[in-house]
Enzyme design. Structure first.
Site, short mmCIF file in Angstrom:
data_model
loop_
_atom_site.label_atom_id
_atom_site.label_comp_id
_atom_site.label_asym_id
_atom_site.label_seq_id
_atom_site.Cartn_x
_atom_site.Cartn_y
_atom_site.Cartn_z
N GLY A 128 -15.95 11.16 0.50
CA GLY A 128 -15.36 9.86 0.21
C GLY A 128 -15.20 8.95 1.38
N ARG A 151 0.85 -1.22 0.00
CA ARG A 151 0.00 0.00 0.00
C ARG A 151 0.87 1.25 0.00
NH1 ARG A 151 -4.27 -0.72 4.72
NH2 ARG A 151 -4.88 1.37 4.04
N GLN A 178 -9.32 10.05 7.64
CA GLN A 178 -9.24 8.67 8.12
C GLN A 178 -8.15 7.93 7.34
OE1 GLN A 178 -13.49 6.94 8.69
NE2 GLN A 178 -13.69 8.63 7.23
N CYS A 182 8.01 0.67 16.79
CA CYS A 182 8.10 -0.71 17.29
C CYS A 182 6.86 -1.05 18.10
CB CYS A 182 9.38 -0.91 18.09
SG CYS A 182 9.35 -0.16 19.72
N ALA A 207 -14.94 12.93 -5.98
CA ALA A 207 -14.21 14.09 -5.46
C ALA A 207 -13.76 15.03 -6.58
CB ALA A 207 -13.00 13.60 -4.66
N CYS A 246 15.37 -1.31 20.46
CA CYS A 246 15.06 -2.40 21.42
C CYS A 246 14.92 -3.76 20.75
CB CYS A 246 13.78 -2.06 22.19
SG CYS A 246 12.32 -2.04 21.13
N SER A 259 -17.37 5.93 3.77
CA SER A 259 -18.59 5.13 3.91
C SER A 259 -19.26 5.42 5.25
CB SER A 259 -18.25 3.64 3.80
OG SER A 259 -17.24 3.31 4.73
N HIS A 274 -6.44 7.89 11.95
CA HIS A 274 -6.04 6.47 11.91
C HIS A 274 -4.57 6.29 11.59
CE1 HIS A 274 -10.54 5.53 11.09
NE2 HIS A 274 -10.29 5.74 12.38
N ASN A 327 -20.10 12.10 -2.32
CA ASN A 327 -19.88 10.66 -2.47
C ASN A 327 -20.73 10.19 -3.64
OD1 ASN A 327 -19.81 7.78 -2.09
ND2 ASN A 327 -19.22 8.15 0.05
C1 BV8 Z 1 -11.82 1.61 18.57
C2 BV8 Z 1 -6.30 2.39 9.42
C3 BV8 Z 1 -11.85 1.16 20.90
C4 BV8 Z 1 -5.73 1.04 9.10
C5 BV8 Z 1 -8.68 2.01 9.84
C6 BV8 Z 1 -18.49 2.09 18.16
C7 BV8 Z 1 -17.61 2.93 18.84
C8 BV8 Z 1 -16.25 2.67 18.84
C9 BV8 Z 1 -15.74 1.57 18.13
C10 BV8 Z 1 -16.62 0.74 17.46
C11 BV8 Z 1 -17.98 1.00 17.47
N1 BV8 Z 1 -18.58 0.03 16.74
C12 BV8 Z 1 -17.64 -0.82 16.27
C13 BV8 Z 1 -16.43 -0.42 16.70
C14 BV8 Z 1 -15.19 -1.10 16.39
C15 BV8 Z 1 -14.53 -0.56 15.12
C16 BV8 Z 1 -15.51 -0.23 14.04
O1 BV8 Z 1 -15.90 0.91 13.86
N2 BV8 Z 1 -15.88 -1.24 13.28
C17 BV8 Z 1 -16.78 -1.03 12.17
C18 BV8 Z 1 -16.39 -1.94 11.02
C19 BV8 Z 1 -18.20 -1.30 12.63
N3 BV8 Z 1 -13.73 0.60 15.44
C20 BV8 Z 1 -12.47 0.42 15.89
O2 BV8 Z 1 -11.98 -0.67 16.09
C21 BV8 Z 1 -11.67 1.66 16.18
N4 BV8 Z 1 -11.08 1.52 17.49
O3 BV8 Z 1 -12.95 1.97 18.57
O4 BV8 Z 1 -11.13 1.21 19.69
C22 BV8 Z 1 -10.86 1.21 21.97
C23 BV8 Z 1 -10.91 2.25 22.89
C24 BV8 Z 1 -10.00 2.28 23.91
C25 BV8 Z 1 -9.01 1.30 24.00
C26 BV8 Z 1 -8.93 0.28 23.06
C27 BV8 Z 1 -9.87 0.22 22.03
C28 BV8 Z 1 -10.50 1.81 15.22
C29 BV8 Z 1 -10.99 2.02 13.82
C30 BV8 Z 1 -9.81 2.37 12.90
C31 BV8 Z 1 -9.45 1.19 12.03
N5 BV8 Z 1 -8.42 1.60 11.06
N6 BV8 Z 1 -7.70 2.45 9.02
C32 BV8 Z 1 -5.57 0.85 7.61
O5 BV8 Z 1 -5.88 1.77 6.82
O6 BV8 Z 1 -5.13 -0.26 7.23
S1 BV8 Z 1 -10.27 2.02 9.29
C33 BV8 Z 1 -10.35 2.22 7.60
O7 BV8 Z 1 -11.66 1.85 7.17
C34 BV8 Z 1 -10.27 3.64 7.12
O8 BV8 Z 1 -9.29 4.36 7.81
C35 BV8 Z 1 -11.64 4.21 7.31
O9 BV8 Z 1 -11.79 4.81 8.57
C36 BV8 Z 1 -12.50 2.98 7.34
C37 BV8 Z 1 -13.55 3.02 6.27
O10 BV8 Z 1 -12.93 3.35 5.13
P1 BV8 Z 1 -13.41 4.65 4.28
O11 BV8 Z 1 -12.35 5.65 4.40
O12 BV8 Z 1 -14.79 5.08 4.57
O13 BV8 Z 1 -13.36 3.95 2.94
P2 BV8 Z 1 -14.37 2.87 2.39
O14 BV8 Z 1 -13.60 2.03 1.46
O15 BV8 Z 1 -15.13 2.23 3.49
O16 BV8 Z 1 -15.41 3.78 1.60
C38 BV8 Z 1 -14.93 4.61 0.57
C39 BV8 Z 1 -16.07 5.56 0.26
O17 BV8 Z 1 -15.63 6.43 -0.79
C40 BV8 Z 1 -17.32 4.85 -0.26
O18 BV8 Z 1 -18.46 5.42 0.36
C41 BV8 Z 1 -17.31 5.15 -1.76
O19 BV8 Z 1 -18.62 5.31 -2.29
C42 BV8 Z 1 -16.59 6.48 -1.80
N7 BV8 Z 1 -15.86 6.73 -3.04
C43 BV8 Z 1 -15.29 5.83 -3.88
N8 BV8 Z 1 -14.67 6.50 -4.89
C44 BV8 Z 1 -14.85 7.83 -4.66
C45 BV8 Z 1 -15.60 7.99 -3.48
N9 BV8 Z 1 -15.94 9.18 -2.99
C46 BV8 Z 1 -15.53 10.27 -3.65
N10 BV8 Z 1 -14.80 10.22 -4.80
C47 BV8 Z 1 -14.45 9.02 -5.32
N11 BV8 Z 1 -13.72 8.95 -6.46
#
Ligand code: BV8
Length: 258
Positions: free
Chosen positions: A201, A72, A103, A129, A245, A164, A203, A121, A227
């Protein structure tokens, strides 16, 4: 895209004193960086991104997960910011009190001129590390003669920390990990006091990032969504601009400050 809506959206954006912009993977899609959900083309189709983007996956298969992030990172290095990223930098130049919250873990906002994007994020470019000390790490230079670009799905052993000797991990926030407290607090505060929040952009399904537009709406801001597809944020957006976008943002910005 309804011809009336952008006019109203442009009026609101041009008149706003405090603007928040929240971006997701969609803003980088037209730069050739796959969105989070379609990152898993080819070999990755066998894995669920939400399974790979976890500390458990890294602990179980460090070479697979590190290889995914290196693949990536190489894709981001080959990408260029698009006119959507540049339009956001223009908004910042026109409205000094603009907060860009992303994000995304790429650096395309910065390369488009956004100075202080809040990365909820983390970033592909800040490895550290795995210990609590999270010693910052640097990327190993590709060994001479080896392909500089990781190939899709290639397993690469993560480097060891110079301080480390613990494993080095990507500097991103994985599912189940807490977001950086300062970033989340600053983002939530900006959402509470802004006039307009532009969500582009995303979801809008991953929390707590997905709370940001909801905080803005409940604090009286006008939420404008860009979007091509409907998302759960349709419910709280006062204006939904159905387009990509690069289709929407340059036109919107030109109309806001014509
Ligand atoms: C946490 C980095 C707690 C890594 C990412 C409620 C409250 C709190 C947490 C939760 C909750 N419910 C569930 C949870 C757990 C979880 C969560 O939300 N799960 C979801 C699936 C239900 N959340 C977590 O685990 C978070 N941590 O809450 O910890 C905690 C607290 C204290 C102590 C310990 C723990 C952490 C979440 C972060 C995860 N990391 N990214 C990496 O990138 O590899 S998330 C990753 O997916 C992205 O960063 C982004 O945030 C997410 C979704 O991606 P999007 O950016 O929206 O992209 P996606 O592909 O989904 O959609 C693209 C959109 O663009 C579409 O709508 C499409 O139509 C549109 N599009 C396409 N082309 C275009 C366009 N728009 C415009 N122009 C275009 N050309």
């Amino acid at each position: 895209m309804d011809s009336v809506l952008p006019h109203r959206a442009a009026q609101l954006l041009g008149a706003a004193r405090r603007v928040v912009i929240l971006t997701g993977a969609g803003i980088s899609a037209e730069s050739g960086v796959p969105t989070f959900r379609d990152d898993l083309t080819g070999l990755w189709a066998r894995f669920d991104a939400q399974q790979l983007a976890t500390a458990e996956a890294f602990h179980a298969e460090p070479d697979l997960v590190w290889g995914w992030y290196e693949w990536r990172r190489a894709r981001v290095r080959r990408a260029e910011p698009n006119s959507g990223h540049l339009a956001i930098a223009t908004i910042e130049s026109r409205t000094p009190d603009t907060t860009v919250i992303t994000q995304n873990v790429d650096d395309l906002h910065e390369r488009a001129g956004t100075r202080a994007a809040i990365h909820l994020h983390g970033s592909l470019f800040t490895p550290h590390c795995v210990t609590a000390a999270a010693h910052p790490a640097t990327f190993p230079d590709p060994p001479d003669g080896e392909a500089a670009e990781p190939h899709e799905g290639g397993r690469i052993s993560p480097p060891r920390c110079a301080s480390c000797q613990a494993l080095v991990r990507p500097g991103v926030v994985w599912f189940g990990e807490a977001l950086p407290e300062a970033a989340l607090t600053t983002a939530a505060e900006a959402a509470t006091t802004c006039d307009v929040l532009l969500t582009i952009g995303t979801s809008g399904v991953v929390y707590p990032a997905a709370e940001i537009p909801r905080i803005a709406a409940s604090s009286g801001a006008t939420v404008i969504q860009v979007n091509p597809q409907p998302t759960p944020l349709d419910q709280i957006a006062a204006i939904n601009l159905r387009g990509t976008a690069t289709q929407v943002l340059p036109t919107l910005v030109a109309a806001a400050w014509r």
